[in-house]
Design a protein around this motif. Structure first.
Motif, PDB file in Angstrom:
ATOM      1  N   ARG A   1      27.663  25.232 -69.968  1.00  0.00           N
ATOM      2  CA  ARG A   1      26.937  24.250 -70.780  1.00  0.00           C
ATOM      3  C   ARG A   1      27.681  22.938 -71.008  1.00  0.00           C
ATOM      4  O   ARG A   1      27.084  21.966 -71.455  1.00  0.00           O
ATOM      5  CB  ARG A   1      26.617  24.864 -72.162  1.00  0.00           C
ATOM      6  CG  ARG A   1      25.932  26.227 -72.108  1.00  0.00           C
ATOM      7  CD  ARG A   1      24.491  26.132 -71.662  1.00  0.00           C
ATOM      8  NE  ARG A   1      23.665  25.536 -72.670  1.00  0.00           N
ATOM      9  CZ  ARG A   1      23.127  26.214 -73.714  1.00  0.00           C
ATOM     10  NH1 ARG A   1      23.385  27.505 -73.870  1.00  0.00           N
ATOM     11  NH2 ARG A   1      22.362  25.605 -74.576  1.00  0.00           N
ATOM     12  N   ILE A   2      29.005  22.909 -70.731  1.00  0.00           N
ATOM     13  CA  ILE A   2      29.798  21.718 -71.010  1.00  0.00           C
ATOM     14  C   ILE A   2      30.553  21.300 -69.751  1.00  0.00           C
ATOM     15  O   ILE A   2      31.280  22.098 -69.157  1.00  0.00           O
ATOM     16  CB  ILE A   2      30.813  21.969 -72.145  1.00  0.00           C
ATOM     17  CG1 ILE A   2      30.102  22.452 -73.415  1.00  0.00           C
ATOM     18  CG2 ILE A   2      31.620  20.707 -72.437  1.00  0.00           C
ATOM     19  CD1 ILE A   2      31.051  22.927 -74.498  1.00  0.00           C
ATOM     20  N   GLY A   3      30.376  20.045 -69.326  1.00  0.00           N
ATOM     21  CA  GLY A   3      31.123  19.499 -68.204  1.00  0.00           C
ATOM     22  C   GLY A   3      32.168  18.523 -68.716  1.00  0.00           C
ATOM     23  O   GLY A   3      31.869  17.696 -69.587  1.00  0.00           O
ATOM     24  N   ILE A   4      33.394  18.615 -68.203  1.00  0.00           N
ATOM     25  CA  ILE A   4      34.496  17.801 -68.718  1.00  0.00           C
ATOM     26  C   ILE A   4      35.110  16.978 -67.592  1.00  0.00           C
ATOM     27  O   ILE A   4      35.474  17.523 -66.545  1.00  0.00           O
ATOM     28  CB  ILE A   4      35.588  18.684 -69.356  1.00  0.00           C
ATOM     29  CG1 ILE A   4      34.983  19.624 -70.407  1.00  0.00           C
ATOM     30  CG2 ILE A   4      36.673  17.821 -69.982  1.00  0.00           C
ATOM     31  CD1 ILE A   4      35.951  20.679 -70.900  1.00  0.00           C
ATOM     32  N   VAL A   5      35.229  15.671 -67.810  1.00  0.00           N
ATOM     33  CA  VAL A   5      35.929  14.773 -66.892  1.00  0.00           C
ATOM     34  C   VAL A   5      37.182  14.290 -67.617  1.00  0.00           C
ATOM     35  O   VAL A   5      37.095  13.569 -68.605  1.00  0.00           O
ATOM     36  CB  VAL A   5      35.053  13.568 -66.489  1.00  0.00           C
ATOM     37  CG1 VAL A   5      35.827  12.656 -65.538  1.00  0.00           C
ATOM     38  CG2 VAL A   5      33.757  14.032 -65.851  1.00  0.00           C
ATOM     39  N   PHE A   6      38.339  14.711 -67.123  1.00  0.00           N
ATOM     40  CA  PHE A   6      39.594  14.339 -67.762  1.00  0.00           C
ATOM     41  C   PHE A   6      40.062  12.967 -67.273  1.00  0.00           C
ATOM     42  O   PHE A   6      39.566  12.429 -66.287  1.00  0.00           O
ATOM     43  CB  PHE A   6      40.672  15.389 -67.462  1.00  0.00           C
ATOM     44  CG  PHE A   6      40.378  16.745 -68.040  1.00  0.00           C
ATOM     45  CD1 PHE A   6      40.615  17.016 -69.370  1.00  0.00           C
ATOM     46  CD2 PHE A   6      39.853  17.750 -67.239  1.00  0.00           C
ATOM     47  CE1 PHE A   6      40.347  18.272 -69.911  1.00  0.00           C
ATOM     48  CE2 PHE A   6      39.581  19.010 -67.757  1.00  0.00           C
ATOM     49  CZ  PHE A   6      39.829  19.262 -69.101  1.00  0.00           C
ATOM     50  N   GLN A   7      41.048  12.417 -67.987  1.00  0.00           N
ATOM     51  CA  GLN A   7      41.606  11.110 -67.613  1.00  0.00           C
ATOM     52  C   GLN A   7      42.178  11.155 -66.204  1.00  0.00           C
ATOM     53  O   GLN A   7      42.034  10.214 -65.433  1.00  0.00           O
ATOM     54  CB  GLN A   7      42.675  10.705 -68.626  1.00  0.00           C
ATOM     55  CG  GLN A   7      43.252   9.317 -68.385  1.00  0.00           C
ATOM     56  CD  GLN A   7      44.210   8.920 -69.493  1.00  0.00           C
ATOM     57  OE1 GLN A   7      44.311   9.586 -70.520  1.00  0.00           O
ATOM     58  NE2 GLN A   7      44.913   7.819 -69.288  1.00  0.00           N
ATOM     59  N   ARG A   8      42.818  12.266 -65.871  1.00  0.00           N
ATOM     60  CA  ARG A   8      43.355  12.464 -64.523  1.00  0.00           C
ATOM     61  C   ARG A   8      42.712  13.710 -63.921  1.00  0.00           C
ATOM     62  O   ARG A   8      42.520  14.699 -64.620  1.00  0.00           O
ATOM     63  CB  ARG A   8      44.880  12.623 -64.558  1.00  0.00           C
ATOM     64  CG  ARG A   8      45.603  11.353 -64.981  1.00  0.00           C
ATOM     65  CD  ARG A   8      47.103  11.565 -65.019  1.00  0.00           C
ATOM     66  NE  ARG A   8      47.810  10.336 -65.360  1.00  0.00           N
ATOM     67  CZ  ARG A   8      47.981   9.902 -66.606  1.00  0.00           C
ATOM     68  NH1 ARG A   8      47.498  10.602 -67.609  1.00  0.00           N
ATOM     69  NH2 ARG A   8      48.632   8.777 -66.849  1.00  0.00           N
ATOM     70  N   PRO A   9      42.391  13.671 -62.639  1.00  0.00           N
ATOM     71  CA  PRO A   9      41.729  14.819 -62.010  1.00  0.00           C
ATOM     72  C   PRO A   9      42.585  16.084 -62.087  1.00  0.00           C
ATOM     73  O   PRO A   9      43.804  16.031 -61.919  1.00  0.00           O
ATOM     74  CB  PRO A   9      41.557  14.375 -60.553  1.00  0.00           C
ATOM     75  CG  PRO A   9      41.634  12.881 -60.589  1.00  0.00           C
ATOM     76  CD  PRO A   9      42.586  12.550 -61.696  1.00  0.00           C
ATOM     77  N   HIS A  10      41.948  17.200 -62.389  1.00  0.00           N
ATOM     78  CA  HIS A  10      42.620  18.496 -62.416  1.00  0.00           C
ATOM     79  C   HIS A  10      41.932  19.396 -61.394  1.00  0.00           C
ATOM     80  O   HIS A  10      41.160  20.285 -61.744  1.00  0.00           O
ATOM     81  CB  HIS A  10      42.559  19.114 -63.819  1.00  0.00           C
ATOM     82  CG  HIS A  10      43.353  18.373 -64.846  1.00  0.00           C
ATOM     83  ND1 HIS A  10      44.693  18.593 -65.058  1.00  0.00           N
ATOM     84  CD2 HIS A  10      42.995  17.398 -65.710  1.00  0.00           C
ATOM     85  CE1 HIS A  10      45.133  17.796 -66.016  1.00  0.00           C
ATOM     86  NE2 HIS A  10      44.120  17.056 -66.430  1.00  0.00           N
ATOM     87  N   LEU A  11      42.223  19.147 -60.136  1.00  0.00           N
ATOM     88  CA  LEU A  11      41.639  19.922 -59.048  1.00  0.00           C
ATOM     89  C   LEU A  11      42.684  20.883 -58.482  1.00  0.00           C
ATOM     90  O   LEU A  11      43.885  20.627 -58.569  1.00  0.00           O
ATOM     91  CB  LEU A  11      41.135  18.993 -57.946  1.00  0.00           C
ATOM     92  CG  LEU A  11      40.092  17.953 -58.362  1.00  0.00           C
ATOM     93  CD1 LEU A  11      39.816  16.989 -57.222  1.00  0.00           C
ATOM     94  CD2 LEU A  11      38.799  18.622 -58.812  1.00  0.00           C
ATOM     95  N   ILE A  12      42.223  21.982 -57.892  1.00  0.00           N
ATOM     96  CA  ILE A  12      43.130  22.940 -57.262  1.00  0.00           C
ATOM     97  C   ILE A  12      43.478  22.413 -55.878  1.00  0.00           C
ATOM     98  O   ILE A  12      42.610  22.284 -55.008  1.00  0.00           O
ATOM     99  CB  ILE A  12      42.478  24.327 -57.188  1.00  0.00           C
ATOM    100  CG1 ILE A  12      42.151  24.816 -58.603  1.00  0.00           C
ATOM    101  CG2 ILE A  12      43.416  25.314 -56.481  1.00  0.00           C
ATOM    102  CD1 ILE A  12      41.406  26.118 -58.647  1.00  0.00           C
ATOM    103  N   ARG A  13      44.751  22.096 -55.680  1.00  0.00           N
ATOM    104  CA  ARG A  13      45.171  21.376 -54.467  1.00  0.00           C
ATOM    105  C   ARG A  13      45.008  22.198 -53.199  1.00  0.00           C
ATOM    106  O   ARG A  13      44.848  21.642 -52.114  1.00  0.00           O
ATOM    107  CB  ARG A  13      46.624  20.937 -54.613  1.00  0.00           C
ATOM    108  CG  ARG A  13      46.832  19.923 -55.748  1.00  0.00           C
ATOM    109  CD  ARG A  13      48.295  19.641 -55.983  1.00  0.00           C
ATOM    110  NE  ARG A  13      48.929  19.038 -54.827  1.00  0.00           N
ATOM    111  CZ  ARG A  13      50.230  18.780 -54.741  1.00  0.00           C
ATOM    112  NH1 ARG A  13      51.031  19.103 -55.752  1.00  0.00           N
ATOM    113  NH2 ARG A  13      50.739  18.221 -53.671  1.00  0.00           N
TER     114      ARG A  13
END
Length: 208
Positions: free
Chosen positions: A80-92
């Motif tokens: 239900r909640i989508g979050i866009v952080f200041q810096r991307p937190h992706l699995i490299r």
């Protein structure tokens, strides 16, 4: 859609942050404004289900967020909640499309590949779907972060200082992208910022 009532948080050492009551309707767009240290990140973490407030209530679609168990909270937040952080937190170690897959999996949802590809197409990164985060530019990484935040069709899209490290042109592109994607996906949008450049783009403001 979102209701904050009598909300406050007490930090060790005695600092207390009291938040004004707030109601955000479905698909409304709001800015969360305040100077550094005013409590923007604290509130974003509370609304994201990442930080339990000392007192008060957060309702999302009538659900008391902090009345949920940890397991229920994880599923609710993922769906239900989508979050866009200041810096991307992706699995490299995962490709772009695999990062979207795992966001659905962690929320206990079935992968909707058609929706994923539609998001990547609308964000102009469809050609990067099989690339890894280290192969992408900063702008592309930000777009993947938006796609991941929207992949589970959330009711609420939260963005925490998404333009703070961007130049004027890219800052306008990002806030425009967030507005358009929230609208297209039927999500309410809350952007925490102290960036005065993007304030003209969203009329509703919540001040700390």
């Amino acid at each position: 859609m979102i209701s904050i009532k009598s909300l406050s948080h007490h930090y060790p050492g005695g600092r207390v942050i009291n938040f004004p009551d707030l109601n955000i309707a479905a698909m409304e767009h709001w800015l969360l404004l305040g100077a550094s240290g005013s409590g923007k990140s604290t509130l974003m973490n509370i609304l994201s289900g990442l930080l339990k407030p000392t007192s008060g209530e957060v309702l999302i679609d009538g659900v008391p967020l902090y009345g949920l168990t940890l397991r229920e909270m994880d599923k609710f937040r993922g769906a239900r909640i989508g979050i866009v952080f200041q810096r991307p937190h992706l699995i490299r170690s995962l490709s772009v499309i695999e990062n979207l897959d795992i966001a659905a999996s962690m929320a206990g949802l079935t992968t909707d590949q058609e929706h994923q590809l539609m998001l990547l197409e609308s964000l102009n990164i469809i050609d990067e779907k099989d690339k890894f985060p280290d192969q992408l530019s900063q702008g592309q990484l930000q777009r993947v972060s938006v796609a991941r935040a929207l992949v589970n069709k959330p009711d609420l899209l939260i963005a925490d200082e998404p333009t703070s490290s961007l130049d004027d042109v890219n800052a306008v592109q990002v806030i425009t992208m967030l507005r358009e994607q929230a609208q297209a996906n039927g999500a309410a949008l809350l952007v925490a910022t102290h960036d005065q450049r993007i304030q003209p783009f969203i009329s509703n403001a919540y001040l700390l």
